[in-house]
Design a protein around this motif. Structure first.
Motif, mmCIF file in Angstrom:
data_model
loop_
_atom_site.group_PDB
_atom_site.id
_atom_site.type_symbol
_atom_site.label_atom_id
_atom_site.label_comp_id
_atom_site.label_asym_id
_atom_site.label_seq_id
_atom_site.Cartn_x
_atom_site.Cartn_y
_atom_site.Cartn_z
ATOM 1 N N GLU A 172 0.816 -1.210 0.000
ATOM 2 C CA GLU A 172 0.000 0.000 0.000
ATOM 3 C C GLU A 172 0.851 1.262 0.000
ATOM 4 N N ARG A 173 0.184 2.374 -0.283
ATOM 5 C CA ARG A 173 0.821 3.683 -0.220
ATOM 6 C C ARG A 173 1.230 3.985 1.223
ATOM 7 N N PRO A 174 2.414 4.563 1.459
ATOM 8 C CA PRO A 174 2.864 4.896 2.823
ATOM 9 C C PRO A 174 1.938 5.911 3.492
ATOM 10 N N SER A 175 1.851 5.803 4.803
ATOM 11 C CA SER A 175 0.991 6.701 5.582
ATOM 12 C C SER A 175 1.793 7.889 6.119
ATOM 13 N N PHE A 176 1.142 9.039 6.173
ATOM 14 C CA PHE A 176 1.713 10.230 6.807
ATOM 15 C C PHE A 176 0.892 10.624 8.033
ATOM 16 N N THR A 179 2.347 2.558 -6.835
ATOM 17 C CA THR A 179 1.248 2.243 -5.915
ATOM 18 C C THR A 179 1.709 2.183 -4.468
ATOM 19 N N ASP A 180 3.003 1.981 -4.236
ATOM 20 C CA ASP A 180 3.528 1.824 -2.887
ATOM 21 C C ASP A 180 4.609 2.845 -2.538
ATOM 22 N N THR A 181 4.824 3.855 -3.383
ATOM 23 C CA THR A 181 5.921 4.808 -3.198
ATOM 24 C C THR A 181 5.445 6.233 -3.471
ATOM 25 N N VAL A 182 5.837 7.150 -2.593
ATOM 26 C CA VAL A 182 5.516 8.561 -2.792
ATOM 27 C C VAL A 182 6.798 9.390 -2.754
ATOM 28 N N MET A 183 6.781 10.473 -3.511
ATOM 29 C CA MET A 183 7.802 11.505 -3.390
ATOM 30 C C MET A 183 7.154 12.623 -2.578
ATOM 31 N N TYR A 184 7.908 13.224 -1.653
ATOM 32 C CA TYR A 184 7.312 14.276 -0.843
ATOM 33 C C TYR A 184 8.267 15.452 -0.698
ATOM 34 N N ILE A 185 7.673 16.613 -0.503
ATOM 35 C CA ILE A 185 8.417 17.829 -0.164
ATOM 36 C C ILE A 185 7.778 18.407 1.095
ATOM 37 N N GLN A 186 8.603 19.027 1.921
ATOM 38 C CA GLN A 186 8.104 19.547 3.194
ATOM 39 C C GLN A 186 8.843 20.829 3.541
ATOM 40 N N ALA A 187 8.106 21.797 4.056
ATOM 41 C CA ALA A 187 8.681 23.067 4.519
ATOM 42 C C ALA A 187 8.312 23.243 5.986
ATOM 43 N N ASP A 188 9.316 23.531 6.830
ATOM 44 C CA ASP A 188 9.110 23.659 8.272
ATOM 45 C C ASP A 188 9.624 24.996 8.785
ATOM 46 N N ALA A 189 8.945 25.511 9.787
ATOM 47 C CA ALA A 189 9.495 26.574 10.629
ATOM 48 C C ALA A 189 10.222 25.863 11.763
ATOM 49 N N VAL A 190 11.461 26.293 12.062
ATOM 50 C CA VAL A 190 12.314 25.577 13.004
ATOM 51 C C VAL A 190 12.845 26.528 14.071
ATOM 52 N N GLY A 191 12.903 26.020 15.298
ATOM 53 C CA GLY A 191 13.573 26.719 16.387
ATOM 54 C C GLY A 191 14.725 25.870 16.880
ATOM 55 N N VAL A 192 15.922 26.450 16.975
ATOM 56 C CA VAL A 192 17.115 25.725 17.412
ATOM 57 C C VAL A 192 17.663 26.412 18.658
ATOM 58 N N VAL A 193 17.889 25.616 19.716
ATOM 59 C CA VAL A 193 18.416 26.154 20.970
ATOM 60 C C VAL A 193 19.633 25.336 21.397
ATOM 61 N N PHE A 194 20.750 26.022 21.646
ATOM 62 C CA PHE A 194 21.927 25.433 22.289
ATOM 63 C C PHE A 194 22.093 26.145 23.632
ATOM 64 N N THR A 195 22.209 25.392 24.714
ATOM 65 C CA THR A 195 22.362 25.986 26.036
ATOM 66 C C THR A 195 23.528 25.337 26.762
ATOM 67 N N ARG A 196 24.410 26.173 27.320
ATOM 68 C CA ARG A 196 25.500 25.681 28.171
ATOM 69 C C ARG A 196 25.589 26.604 29.380
#
Length: 192
Positions: free
Chosen positions: A20-24, A89-106
């Motif tokens: 089957e087609r992959p699930s998201f 039937t069992d493979t998809v190509m996908y594109i995705q755009a995200d807003a990201v927050g990155v934190v480094f703390t020391r």
């Protein structure tokens, strides 16, 4: 390295048995470990992801990755939207755009806390009814850390394997690599 990820996954997907087609639409939670060539330390932590399919092949996604070595903590949070296109039937190509927050703390050394974006292009395939492969190339851009370190901009390859145990429950193993680091994750997935 990224080309190897892509072509290796394409070869594996070509043996698929008309599954089957992959699930998201799923939730994943697991343990993650980061190896960094520049920063010493044994970075361990967790990752959590939720994804939900909308109408007409769009989906929403949110992810949290948190690792630390007891002194330095790194947390990346993202939320985004993606589009998938059926190519077999069992493979998809996908594109995705995200807003990201990155934190480094020391402690006693300050904090890097920046917002940025991430773009992904990938292939996801159900090789069999119980085995899914996900391969992607990603670019994360979270701005400048400081004048010495420069920009926090990385390109990395990603490979995810998903082994179905029951109808909705799976075990996943993910691997990603960029020029200075490697990250492995293992955990559980629930498809709903």
């Amino acid at each position: 390295m990224i080309k190897k990820f892509f072509w290796g996954a394409c070869a594996l997907m070509s043996f698929s048995a008309m599954a089957e087609r992959p699930s998201f639409t799923f939730v994943e939670v697991g343990q993650t470990e980061l190896e960094h060539e520049v920063v010493d330390g044994d970075f361990t932590g967790y990752d959590f992801e939720i994804s939900y399919e909308l109408k007409d092949f769009f989906y929403l996604s949110g992810k949290v990755i948190s690792t630390s070595d007891g002194d330095l903590k790194n947390e990346t949070k993202s939320i985004g939207i993606g589009y998938q296109e059926l190519i077999f039937t069992d493979t998809v190509m996908y594109i995705q755009a995200d807003a990201v927050g990155v934190v480094f703390t020391r402690p006693n050394a300050g904090e890097f806390d920046e917002q940025g974006n991430q773009f992904t292009i990938g292939l996801k395939s159900n090789v069999t009814d119980w085995f899914e492969v996900d391969v992607a190339v990603k670019r994360l851009d979270a701005g400048e850390v400081d004048a010495t370190f420069g920009d926090y901009r990385i390109d990395y390859g990603f490979v995810g394997l998903n082994f179905k145990v029951f109808d909705e429950f799976s075990i996943y193993a993910n691997y990603q690599e960029e020029s200075d680091s490697k990250r492995q994750s293992v955990g559980f997935r629930y498809d709903f």
